[in-house]
Scaffold this active site. Sequence first.
Site, mmCIF file in Angstrom:
data_model
loop_
_atom_site.group_PDB
_atom_site.id
_atom_site.type_symbol
_atom_site.label_atom_id
_atom_site.label_comp_id
_atom_site.label_asym_id
_atom_site.label_seq_id
_atom_site.Cartn_x
_atom_site.Cartn_y
_atom_site.Cartn_z
ATOM 1 N N ASP A 118 0.849 -1.290 0.182
ATOM 2 C CA ASP A 118 0.020 0.064 -0.180
ATOM 3 C C ASP A 118 0.955 1.185 -0.062
ATOM 4 O O ASP A 118 1.642 1.469 0.777
ATOM 5 C CB ASP A 118 -0.827 -0.084 1.316
ATOM 6 C CG ASP A 118 -1.691 1.252 1.440
ATOM 7 O OD1 ASP A 118 -2.708 1.334 0.220
ATOM 8 O OD2 ASP A 118 -1.625 1.955 2.102
ATOM 9 N N GLU B 2 -1.709 -1.377 -6.004
ATOM 10 C CA GLU B 2 -3.170 -0.803 -6.061
ATOM 11 C C GLU B 2 -2.902 0.002 -7.197
ATOM 12 O O GLU B 2 -2.021 0.762 -7.501
ATOM 13 C CB GLU B 2 -3.568 -0.122 -4.913
ATOM 14 C CG GLU B 2 -4.902 0.367 -5.254
ATOM 15 C CD GLU B 2 -5.436 1.038 -3.857
ATOM 16 O OE1 GLU B 2 -6.606 1.424 -3.503
ATOM 17 O OE2 GLU B 2 -4.499 1.477 -2.897
ATOM 18 N N ASP C 142 -2.781 1.088 7.224
ATOM 19 C CA ASP C 142 -1.893 1.057 5.958
ATOM 20 C C ASP C 142 -1.857 -0.548 5.735
ATOM 21 O O ASP C 142 -1.796 -1.253 4.741
ATOM 22 C CB ASP C 142 -0.577 1.801 6.016
ATOM 23 C CG ASP C 142 -0.711 3.141 5.853
ATOM 24 O OD1 ASP C 142 -1.794 3.540 5.201
ATOM 25 O OD2 ASP C 142 -0.139 3.989 6.494
#
Length: 362
Positions: free
Chosen positions: A183, A267, A350
């Site tokens: 992340d 992502e 996170d």
Amino acid sequence: MIVHQAYKYRIYPNTEQQQLIRQMFGCCRFVFNHFLEEWNQTYAETGKGLSYQPCATQLPVLKTQYDWLKEVDSIALQSAVRHVADSFDRFFKKQNQAPRFKSRKHPVQSYTTKFTNGNIAIEGNRLKLPKLGWMRFANSRKLEGRILSATVRQNASDKYFVSLVCEVEKTPLPQADAHIGIDLGLKEYAVCSSGEHFANPRFYRQYEKKLALWQRRLARRTPGGSNWKKAKKHIACIHEHIANSRKDFLHKMTTKLIRECQTISIEQLRVANMIQNPKLSKSIADASWGEWVRQLTYKASWYGRTLRVAGTFEPTSQQCHVCGMIHPEVKNLSIREWTCVACGTHHDRDENAAHNIKQVAV
């Protein structure tokens, strides 16, 4: 696996070679602008553009009209014609904007030439380039593979560099067992599902006050004067140092991840949309997430790793990775830790997002 890899070196041309390099910059720029103007006129008159072949056949005629074009590397001029055709190809594929005319006032100038009959060679700390001959260069990295082309560039700080594109065979790394989700963020640059955290160095923020000081000095000096040029060069050196530090950090980080992990899940970020946030735009630009993804993508392809991507609209931060319950209130960026009301698991924001990215990436 055969790939094209670029090796960038700093070169130290003498005064005569510097003059010839600047002459080649000007000739390539003239050829590019000439055929760009012809392309635009042809398109306005007929509704159709040109291709590389008709432009390349006009280049010898152009040399007869302008004798000074014969004094520079002919392959570099052909490359300038090729760049016009390639830029329009990318434009029609909606990969970039329409090509624009080149300016001699642009802080970065460059030209490209190709390898033919040994016109590009390396011997110890000396580099041979067409028309320039042998010159000293910083042999900071061993060159591998077959040389295809060379691009000579002068940056805003008046330093000269050459990028040698080579045909290199890449061997996949040994298999690794690790599979992690990552992340990306601003408080910390990256948080892995394995629990590893990468701090955000914020290189631009480190030099922001120094940069502002020299920009104020530049604004007070007479444009075009010697002191104005000194201040402008100093600002360019600060920007160059920031860019080099950031690139070094990103390369070390992505190489470490590729060596240790077999599968990496990330992502999909719409950086162009995110950077429109006026409060976070400077920090997002400083983080350079797009460059991080680019490096991770080509390194995974080179070394036999798998890169998986989670969708943009997946609720990775709001969803509990243990029970799957979604908590909309976690959208608030100020919430760094929270507890799931369904299963009672206490989450770091996170790390939970990294676990979800690992699960949903495809």
